[in-house]
Design a protein around this motif. Structure first.
Motif, PDB file in Angstrom:
ATOM      1  N   THR A  56       4.104   0.996 -15.214  1.00 13.52           N
ATOM      2  CA  THR A  56       4.119   0.555 -13.814  1.00 13.52           C
ATOM      3  C   THR A  56       5.087   1.383 -12.970  1.00 13.52           C
ATOM      4  N   THR A  57       6.196   1.788 -13.552  1.00 13.67           N
ATOM      5  CA  THR A  57       7.184   2.580 -12.811  1.00 13.67           C
ATOM      6  C   THR A  57       6.590   3.912 -12.375  1.00 13.67           C
ATOM      7  N   TYR A  58       5.885   4.584 -13.306  1.00 15.81           N
ATOM      8  CA  TYR A  58       5.262   5.865 -12.952  1.00 15.81           C
ATOM      9  C   TYR A  58       4.246   5.661 -11.827  1.00 15.81           C
ATOM     10  N   LEU A  59       3.466   4.587 -11.936  1.00 14.17           N
ATOM     11  CA  LEU A  59       2.419   4.341 -10.944  1.00 14.17           C
ATOM     12  C   LEU A  59       3.018   4.086  -9.556  1.00 14.17           C
ATOM     13  N   THR A  60       3.989   3.190  -9.479  1.00 13.93           N
ATOM     14  CA  THR A  60       4.552   2.847  -8.167  1.00 13.93           C
ATOM     15  C   THR A  60       5.249   4.043  -7.529  1.00 13.93           C
ATOM     16  N   ARG A  61       5.930   4.851  -8.344  1.00 18.00           N
ATOM     17  CA  ARG A  61       6.582   6.055  -7.806  1.00 18.00           C
ATOM     18  C   ARG A  61       5.536   7.065  -7.330  1.00 18.00           C
ATOM     19  N   LEU A  62       4.474   7.221  -8.078  1.00 16.88           N
ATOM     20  CA  LEU A  62       3.426   8.175  -7.703  1.00 16.88           C
ATOM     21  C   LEU A  62       2.772   7.744  -6.392  1.00 16.88           C
ATOM     22  N   ILE A  63       2.466   6.443  -6.269  1.00 20.40           N
ATOM     23  CA  ILE A  63       1.879   5.929  -5.036  1.00 20.40           C
ATOM     24  C   ILE A  63       2.829   6.176  -3.864  1.00 20.40           C
ATOM     25  N   SER A  64       4.123   5.927  -4.077  1.00 16.81           N
ATOM     26  CA  SER A  64       5.114   6.137  -3.025  1.00 16.81           C
ATOM     27  C   SER A  64       5.172   7.604  -2.602  1.00 16.81           C
ATOM     28  N   CYS A  65       5.076   8.521  -3.594  1.00 12.92           N
ATOM     29  CA  CYS A  65       5.071   9.960  -3.280  1.00 12.92           C
ATOM     30  C   CYS A  65       3.851  10.322  -2.421  1.00 12.92           C
ATOM     31  N   TYR A  66       2.702   9.771  -2.771  1.00 13.94           N
ATOM     32  CA  TYR A  66       1.488  10.024  -1.974  1.00 13.94           C
ATOM     33  C   TYR A  66       1.687   9.525  -0.539  1.00 13.94           C
ATOM     34  N   GLN A  67       2.282   8.356  -0.410  1.00  8.22           N
ATOM     35  CA  GLN A  67       2.484   7.785   0.922  1.00  8.22           C
ATOM     36  C   GLN A  67       3.483   8.605   1.742  1.00  8.22           C
ATOM     37  N   GLU A  68       4.529   9.079   1.098  1.00 12.16           N
ATOM     38  CA  GLU A  68       5.533   9.865   1.818  1.00 12.16           C
ATOM     39  C   GLU A  68       4.981  11.219   2.272  1.00 12.16           C
ATOM     40  N   THR A  69       3.926  11.675   1.594  1.00 15.32           N
ATOM     41  CA  THR A  69       3.307  12.966   1.977  1.00 15.32           C
ATOM     42  C   THR A  69       1.970  12.740   2.696  1.00 15.32           C
ATOM     43  N   ASP A  70       1.764  11.500   3.200  1.00 16.00           N
ATOM     44  CA  ASP A  70       0.576  11.137   3.992  1.00 16.00           C
ATOM     45  C   ASP A  70      -0.738  11.282   3.227  1.00 16.00           C
ATOM     46  N   LYS A  71      -0.704  11.156   1.913  1.00 13.55           N
ATOM     47  CA  LYS A  71      -1.933  11.206   1.106  1.00 13.55           C
ATOM     48  C   LYS A  71      -2.394   9.778   0.823  1.00 13.55           C
ATOM     49  N   PHE A  72      -2.660   9.035   1.912  1.00 16.46           N
ATOM     50  CA  PHE A  72      -3.000   7.619   1.775  1.00 16.46           C
ATOM     51  C   PHE A  72      -4.343   7.420   1.082  1.00 16.46           C
ATOM     52  N   SER A  73      -5.304   8.307   1.347  1.00 15.98           N
ATOM     53  CA  SER A  73      -6.625   8.184   0.718  1.00 15.98           C
ATOM     54  C   SER A  73      -6.526   8.380  -0.784  1.00 15.98           C
ATOM     55  N   THR A  74      -5.706   9.351  -1.206  1.00 12.97           N
ATOM     56  CA  THR A  74      -5.512   9.596  -2.639  1.00 12.97           C
ATOM     57  C   THR A  74      -4.931   8.355  -3.311  1.00 12.97           C
ATOM     58  N   ALA A  75      -3.922   7.767  -2.655  1.00 12.57           N
ATOM     59  CA  ALA A  75      -3.297   6.557  -3.193  1.00 12.57           C
ATOM     60  C   ALA A  75      -4.302   5.416  -3.251  1.00 12.57           C
ATOM     61  N   GLU A  76      -5.117   5.261  -2.180  1.00 15.84           N
ATOM     62  CA  GLU A  76      -6.102   4.187  -2.117  1.00 15.84           C
ATOM     63  C   GLU A  76      -7.137   4.314  -3.236  1.00 15.84           C
ATOM     64  N   ASN A  77      -7.656   5.529  -3.431  1.00 15.52           N
ATOM     65  CA  ASN A  77      -8.664   5.741  -4.478  1.00 15.52           C
ATOM     66  C   ASN A  77      -8.095   5.452  -5.866  1.00 15.52           C
TER      67      ASN A  77
END
Length: 601
Positions: A56-77
């Protein structure tokens, strides 16, 4: 078999190496993340997530990285695919909802947050992780909902502690305290935890908002469901506020309900005594004396009853000591009483020779080195009173040598410094005080700092006299209750043309300290208006000095208790409240100001 062990060893070694490598990668990615280098962090977290998609830690950090770099679609998928594969992992709706919230898509965010909450109907065991994720995203109301729903569906779990912390962050103190109390109501073992966290919001001011809320919450709970823990917390609260009479009522109720231990009432009495609330202290020790079964408990209580008589200058003090010695005798059990009597003989009756005899007899009853050390410490005090400095220093030094590292040894070191100061040996006094400034005992450390500053601020420079010897002499005379002689030394210091070209006047370093000592000596002699005059001169010369709040408080107390001038007392208490909000006298000044103003406390 050897081949099997070799294969097993190679497998576990490879596994350990892989785990170590993953840890190093995680630390590196986390470093990039905290430094705001999200692209670099993304690359590492993607690799880690591919290897361990269940983490879960890897996942939440990865999602946060996508959000900080405006890759919201990548995070959503990514999140939608995870939800399809693991329909029971309902906490993923929180991540998905927050991903929409970051894009200002509030309706979609709310839909997913509600899905996470509603999923607890079936999968209540995810309540902890869902509540924590909402809290991490600062979605505090949703976090409370998640925790409450999880407890509703599963009575075996208890998230009241987490809920209380969230209410604290929101500033909703009543709900916070109610949650802490509900936690304690379910499990008595949480008492220390609740007290520790409540102490973050409680002050020593009874009129502080959180104090009032905590008190009312406890009283409501005590009325609806009487329990020892509510009385314990109320007693603790009142003690924090220095309302020792109210604390005593709670402790007495606990004792009568449980027919148990007098130790808490005795300890409360000591705290009240140390804070000069002799009325409350007397109630505590009288109660212990009347209800104790053991003679030792009765003796300990009566030692403090005698100390209160001394402190309040009771005319029956001598008779009280004699009655106690008749009842309990002079023996090993009454050593503390004998030491207290010697202190009374010296500093209240001016009979140091008789006090010395009492202490020398007490030494014959002492069994332990600590008992002997306590007696020798008081013997040293009496010898300083008599002006026998070298003999006193021998006793103090013996305590330091024989009881190294103890609180008694630290106190003896301070006595060495103080005695050296009285003698005029400022170099040796400073050497001892430097050690004591880091004392584990706060009171000793504070006294050491005060004396150290008084010496360093006023000591002679280049052998040019500064008046410090005269100040030390006057302090010694005050210690010996020779107040008139002390005042003469101070007056001579002010008039001295040998030390100062124009006598001691504003601008000289020692001016404030000499006036402050003069004021205290005048109070001891009943010269209250003259004392006020000394204090006013310090303010006129330096109204920004470090003594100012001490001066205002002493003036307020003198007007209040000796001169009975209510308006003047209010004026100087008010100066502390408004001009010196960080003063150690603030709470006491506020309480006394309100009382003089007629507030219903």
């Amino acid at each position: 078999m050897k081949q099997f062990f070799l294969a097993f060893f190679l497998f576990t070694s490879c596994l350990s190496f892989a785990q170590s490598e993953d840890q190093n990668s995680f630390y590196l990615a986390e470093t990039y993340y905290r430094q705001g280098e999200y692209e670099k962090a993304t690359q590492i977290f993607e690799k880690l997530y591919q290897k361990s998609s269940f983490n879960t830690t890897y996942l939440t950090r990865l999602i946060s990285c996508y959000q900080e770099t405006d890759k919201f679609s990548t995070a959503e998928n990514l999140l939608k695919n995870r939800i399809k594969k693991n329909t029971t992992h309902n906490y993923l709706y929180v991540l998905l909802g927050y991903n929409y919230q970051r894009q200002q898509l509030k309706e979609l965010a709310q839909v997913n947050y509600d899905k996470a909450i509603n999923s607890l109907e079936e999968f209540a065991n995810y309540g902890g992780i869902i509540g924590r994720l909402f809290k991490d995203y600062n979605l505090l109301d949703y976090a409370i909902l998640a925790y409450e729903k999880a407890m509703q569906k599963n009575p075996n779990v208890n998230y009241n502690f987490q809920i209380a912390q969230i209410y604290g962050e929101k500033g909703e103190y009543q709900k916070m305290f109610e949650s802490y109390i509900n936690l304690l109501d379910k499990n008595d073992s949480y008492l220390d935890l609740v007290q520790r966290y409540a102490s973050r919001y409680i002050t020593d001011d009874a009129e502080n908002e959180t104090n009032i809320v905590f008190r009312k919450t406890l009283l409501r709970k005590a009325a609806s469901n009487p329990k020892n823990e509510w009385n314990i917390l109320l007693s603790w609260l009142f003690a924090q506020q220095k309302d020792y009479n109210k604390a005593f009522i709670q402790e007495k109720a606990l004792y009568q309900r449980n027919n148990g231990d007098l130790a808490e009432i005795f300890n409360l009495g000591k705290i009240a005594f140390d804070n000069a609330d002799y009325g409350a202290a007397s109630q505590c020790f009288q109660f212990v004396n009347e209800n104790a079964f053991l003679e030792e408990e009765k003796i300990d209580a009566n030692v403090y009853i005698a100390k209160i008589a001394v402190a309040t200058k009771s005319s029956e003090t001598e008779n009280l000591f004699q009655q106690l010695f008749t009842e309990f005798g002079k023996n090993q059990q009454t050593i503390d009483l004998q030491v207290t009597y010697a202190d009374y003989l010296t500093f209240s009756k001016n009979e140091p020779l008789q006090a010395t005899k009492v202490l020398e007899e007490a030494l014959t009853y002492a069994n332990s080195k600590f008992e002997k050390g306590n007696i020798k410490l008081k013997l040293g005090d009496v010898l300083v009173f008599r002006g026998k400095f070298n003999k006193a220093l021998i006793y103090f030094s013996q305590i330091q040598t024989q009881l190294k590292g103890s609180e008694l040894a630290q106190e003896a070191r301070f006595k060495v410094a103080q005695t050296s100061y009285f003698k005029g040996d400022f170099t040796w006094a400073k050497a001892q005080l430097k050690v004591l400034k880091s004392s584990t005992t706060q009171l000793i450390a504070n006294d050491a700092v005060d004396l150290f500053l008084r010496i360093t601020d006023n000591e002679p420079v280049d052998s040019i006299p500064s008046g410090l010897k005269q100040l030390a002499q006057a302090e010694l005379l005050s210690y010996q209750n020779k107040n008139k002689e002390g005042l003469e030394v101070i007056e001579n210091l002010f008039a001295s043309k040998d030390l100062f070209a124009n006598g001691l006047v504003p601008g000289e370093v020692i001016y404030d300290d000499a006036l402050f000592l003069q004021a205290k000596l005048r109070i001891k002699e009943g010269q209250y208006l003259e004392s006020i005059s000394s204090l006013e001169k310090i303010i006129a010369a330096d109204n920004q000095g470090f003594l100012v709040d001490d001066i205002y408080f002493l003036m307020a107390e003198t007007y209040n208790y000796q001169l009975n001038d209510v308006e003047k007392a209010k004026e100087f208490y008010q100066k502390i409240i408004f001009d010196h909000p960080s003063s150690i006298y603030l709470v006491e000044a506020r309480k006394k100001f309100r009382k003089l103003r007629g507030d219903n406390l």
